[in-house]
Design an enzyme around this catalytic site. Structure first.
Site, mmCIF file in Angstrom:
data_model
loop_
_atom_site.group_PDB
_atom_site.id
_atom_site.type_symbol
_atom_site.label_atom_id
_atom_site.label_comp_id
_atom_site.label_asym_id
_atom_site.label_seq_id
_atom_site.Cartn_x
_atom_site.Cartn_y
_atom_site.Cartn_z
ATOM 1 N N HIS A 77 0.820 -1.063 0.234
ATOM 2 C CA HIS A 77 -0.187 0.099 -0.069
ATOM 3 C C HIS A 77 0.947 1.289 -0.144
ATOM 4 O O HIS A 77 1.715 1.419 0.835
ATOM 5 C CB HIS A 77 -0.711 0.140 1.214
ATOM 6 C CG HIS A 77 -2.003 -0.885 1.075
ATOM 7 N ND1 HIS A 77 -2.384 -1.505 -0.009
ATOM 8 C CD2 HIS A 77 -2.898 -1.588 2.018
ATOM 9 C CE1 HIS A 77 -3.357 -2.455 0.230
ATOM 10 N NE2 HIS A 77 -3.751 -2.460 1.388
ATOM 11 N N LYS A 110 -13.785 4.946 7.492
ATOM 12 C CA LYS A 110 -14.101 6.213 6.626
ATOM 13 C C LYS A 110 -15.642 6.180 6.527
ATOM 14 O O LYS A 110 -16.087 7.162 5.981
ATOM 15 C CB LYS A 110 -13.463 5.961 5.419
ATOM 16 C CG LYS A 110 -13.635 6.892 4.068
ATOM 17 C CD LYS A 110 -12.676 6.586 2.948
ATOM 18 C CE LYS A 110 -12.918 5.460 2.264
ATOM 19 N NZ LYS A 110 -14.058 5.518 1.410
#
Length: 889
Positions: A161, A556
């Protein structure tokens, strides 16, 4: 306001970097490296660069120490006064400083670890595997504790990532500087060795300064494989067996080195690098096969070299250390396999039977790497069997120390890394599987996507054939929402191998990410284990099942507070279901480096988990800068592994499970109030009209997408019209760059305020590990924010209402965290972390001001082609702030 005189400036900096805040030797390292950097800037920078760097440095320190608007404004004016070219150089200089400051801090950590090593009274002795075993034995008895120790497993999974802004060339330079600091420490003051180290450090810092800090292009997935594999080469291959050895030495006491080890090889490595294709079109079946081949080559090369080294030390004469019958028979088999090589080895090792056999083992490992079928080992078990024969022969001959010394290290290495190094895990989105199955079931012409998905299953089978079953087989399904999403993997594998090609052995793992998915997870799992494909696999594995939990998207989705509580509840329910069904559960935690993605100390998080959700098995993702922070330096890597494994073992203790269970029920009303209030506050912000566009305006989100961090795109679509379009990593990374860190704390102030009872919250903070971990992590996140700079980023947008909402929640959270912790300084109880933040803060401020000026210039262009100089300045500042803040993504 006048600028300080040179004398005043020195005094100001000296007060800021005082001996009270830094250990003396670390302060000396920081000063030394800073002075060397200053010399390089004077020698190699453009005229006046050093003076400009010092002007901005002193101004940001003064803004911090005085805390006045005038002092801060002066720092802003200095940053604004530079030409773009000069600002570029200044940003590079501050980034170099951060790399050196990080090195000094790492060097201090290593120094402290070395000084503590071997002291039973050291302050960290209580969180080692050996200490955890002793404590567990005291609670449940030594026999049961040994059973648990035998089942211990720590399983870090490295991912690609994109949060590591630092180039590999920069990392290599820093590693060389670390070695020179060691030499400098060991050298006699004013001696030739110290002068030589001083000169070489100047040379290395000059190279660091002249090395382009930004990658010219995004790395390919194969580049990322090579980067992560370097951690194995430099640290893990030798470091992991040392962790086992230290724990075993502590448990064996006086028998250490002369008895069979009591500590099992409890570390297993995983990797997504080259296997994670969720949203990354550059990861193909061919890339996955290449990734496995690279890892396998590194593992076999390292094992060959280790076997050669150990073999050359076993110069034990047959007269004193006679070979056992099994060793003699093994040597005869080697002579039958390759008489010519055996004869050469025998000539170099006359009357040294154990040495001869081990050197032949090294030749066979080399043949395995070269794929020489006549001499190659078929699998790691065959190699282990040969090594056991050598070990048992040595024990029978009375050479226990040789048997359980370096030879045991080699055995542990084979058990830990096999012939594959790390298991390559594949990940794909459930929606991709659904689309491909719809196409296949309809009998339609196959699209390129379908061909690629099917090729992936054939690649897994090929990897298993070449590198062994342990090399691949775990298949993660992102956004798992139903049992059908998991069964789809087996259906696709059947399509892929319908032509008679070998079928892969698969362990399909659901990844539950959003709030709704976490709530539905227990029901999905209860259904999927009734499906034939899963029933059969459970029977083969002894009822072992792995389940992955996503921290990023849940945060999120509902905000960090509600996500933390939802993750705990999901684990609690999944663990209870697994207990009822007699399933051996492993929860796989998709934690990132940043606090908004589940970051923070792993060992404290483990000890805060629900009963039976760990049970001696802990698996998590490790990514970006966290990989190199935790595993890049051998002593730090060993300490980290020991701590996390100790917590994993200790999570079995009845006292720990009882404490967490009782606290969860006792403070259920607090959790309920916090959940509702924090979620409502988070939705008030992120569901506001126009929020996505505003977020992209007040942070460098768009520009970060152009930074060559990793091969994976930063978003799922072409534009960001809602949060669903944005990946969790740039969401977190962007807020941290704006010095707001919203993803790590937003909503906690409102949540604590909704409870309102300070004494009750302090009681919960003391007795409820989940809340304590949450609040401590938020304190860390808030310590890296800055309201003055955050306000200037928020001013880039045209929504005063949203800006005010963010700043109000920041102030409210700061106030309530301080109240609950009962401190004036949020990090008062974390002196080492406080030191790290304090050391870097003014220098991060300087880079933030340079980033802000570039961002304003780019925003003022109204859609025209971005000015490349301003964009480069912004990206340089992004890289520097990342180095300064560290856990950013």
């Amino acid at each position: 306001m006048r600028e300080p005189t040179p004398t005043e400036a020195i005094a100001l900096v000296g007060r800021y970097e005082s001996a009270d805040e830094l250990p003396e030797r670390m302060r000396a390292d920081v000063r030394l490296l800073g002075e060397l950097l200053g010399q390089v800037l004077r020698e190699s920078g453009s005229p006046g660069l050093y003076d400009d760097v010092e002007r901005l440095r002193v101004a940001t320190i003064r803004a911090r120490t005085e805390g006045t608007a005038d002092a801060f404004e002066q720092a802003v004016q200095i940053a604004e006064s530079f030409s773009v070219a000069r600002a570029d150089e200044v940003a590079r200089a501050f980034t170099c400083y951060f790399h050196l400051a990080n090195l000094a801090e790492e060097h201090q950590r290593v120094r402290v670890l070395r000084e503590r090593d071997g002291r039973p009274d050291r302050e960290d002795a209580g969180d080692s595997v050996a200490a955890a075993f002793v404590r567990l034995s005291a609670e449940i008895g030594e026999a049961r504790a040994r059973e648990h120790l035998a089942g211990l497993r720590f399983h870090p999974v490295f991912t690609a990532h994109p949060t590591e802004a630092r180039r590999r060339a920069v990392s290599s330079s820093i590693r060389r500087l670390a070695a020179l600091l060691d030499t400098h420490d060991a050298a006699v003051p004013d001696g030739a060795d110290r002068r030589r180290a001083h000169r070489r450090m100047l040379e290395e810092i000059d190279i660091l300064w002249r090395t382009a800090p930004l990658r010219p292009a995004k790395p390919s997935p194969v580049d990322e494989v090579s980067t992560v594999t370097s951690v194995f080469d430099e640290t893990l291959f030798t470091g992991v067996p040392h962790v086992y050895r230290r724990a075993d030495d502590a448990l064996q006491a006086g028998r250490a080195g002369r008895a069979a080890p009591q500590v099992p090889p409890f570390v297993r490595l995983g990797t997504w690098v080259g296997g994670d294709r969720d949203g990354n079109p550059f990861v193909t079946a061919a890339v996955t096969r290449t990734a496995a081949a690279i890892a396998g080559d590194h593992a076999l090369r390292a094992l060959e070299q280790a076997a050669e080294r150990v073999g050359r030390t076993l110069t034990l004469d047959a007269a004193d250390t006679p070979p056992g019958d099994a060793l003699t028979a093994l040597w005869q088999r080697y002579r039958d396999l390759d008489g010519q090589t055996a004869e050469l080895v025998a000539q170099s090792s006359p009357d040294e039977p154990h040495r001869r056999v081990l050197l032949m083992i090294a030749r066979r490992i080399a043949a395995t790497r070269a794929r020489n079928a006549d001499l190659a080992y078929p699998d790691p078990d065959a190699l282990l069997a040969d090594l056991r024969i050598v070990q048992e022969s040595l024990v029978a001959a009375g050479a226990q120390r040789a048997a359980y010394g370096h030879l045991q290290q080699l055995i542990w290495q084979v058990q830990t890394f096999g012939f594959h190094l790390a298991e390559l895990e594949v990940r794909q989105h459930s929606a991709v599987h659904a689309a491909v199955l719809a196409e296949l079931d309809a009998g339609a012409p196959r699209s390129a996507q379908t061909d690629e998905v099917l090729a992936t299953f054939r690649a897994i089978a090929q990897i298993q054939q070449r590198h062994g079953r342990a090399a691949a087989g775990r298949y993660i399904v992102s956004f798992t929402r139903s049992a059908d999403d998991l069964v789809a993997v087996h259906r696709l594998a059947a399509y892929a191998t319908a032509d008679g090609s070998p079928a892969p052995v698969l362990d399909v793992i659901g990844l539950f990410e959003t709030f709704a998915d976490l709530q539905a997870a227990p029901d999905v799992l209860a259904e999927v284990v009734t499906r034939p494909e899963f029933r059969d696999r459970l029977a083969q594995t002894g009822n072992r099942l792995e389940v992955m939990l996503g921290y990023s998207d849940s945060s999120k989705d509902v905000g960090p507070v509600a996500a933390t509580l939802a993750l705990y509840e999901a684990q609690e329910r999944i663990a209870a279901w697994a207990q009822r069904e007699h399933i051996v559960l492993t929860l796989f935690h998709g934690r990132g480096g940043a606090l908004g993605r589940g970051g923070g100390p792993a060992n404290s998080a483990i000890l805060a988990q629900p009963p039976h959700s760990v049970d001696g098995r802990f698996k998590l993702t490790e990514q970006g800068e966290v990989i190199f922070a935790r595993y890049g330096e051998p002593a730090i890597a060993m300490r980290h592994i020991d701590q996390v494994a100790a917590a994993t073992l200790l999570a079995w203790a009845p006292s720990v499970q009882r404490r967490n269970s009782e606290a969860s029920h006792r403070f259920a009303d607090v959790a309920q109030a916090m959940d509702a209030a924090s979620r409502a506050r988070f939705f008030e912000l992120v569901h506001a009209d126009g929020f996505a566009g505003w977020f992209a305006t007040v942070t460098p989100m768009e520009e970060i997408g152009r930074l060559a961090l990793g091969s994976r795109p930063a978003r799922r679509g072409l534009s960001v019209s809602s949060l669903e379009d944005l990946r969790a990593i740039p969401w977190v990374f962007s807020w941290s760059q704006a010095r707001i860190n919203l993803a790590g704390w937003f909503g906690l102030g409102t949540a604590l305020h909704a409870v309102g009872d300070v004494s009750r919250l302090r009681e919960a903070y003391r007795d409820w590990p989940l809340l304590r971990t949450m609040i401590d992590n938020v304190a860390m996140s808030l310590a890296k924010t800055d309201e003055r700079i955050a306000g200037r980023y928020l001013a880039l947008g045209d929504r005063d209402d949203l800006a005010a909402l963010v700043l109000e929640e920041m102030a409210l959270t700061r106030r309530w965290v301080a109240l609950v912790k009962d401190v004036d300084d949020l990090l008062a109880d974390k002196p080492i972390l406080q030191r790290a933040v304090t050391l870097r803060a003014p220098y991060v401020d300087a880079l933030s001001l340079l980033q802000l000026r570039a961002l304003r210039a780019l925003r003022a262009q109204d859609g025209t082609e971005p000015d490349p100089d301003q964009e480069r300045l912004l990206l340089l500042a992004v890289s520097g702030v990342s180095a300064g803040l560290q856990n950013t993504g």
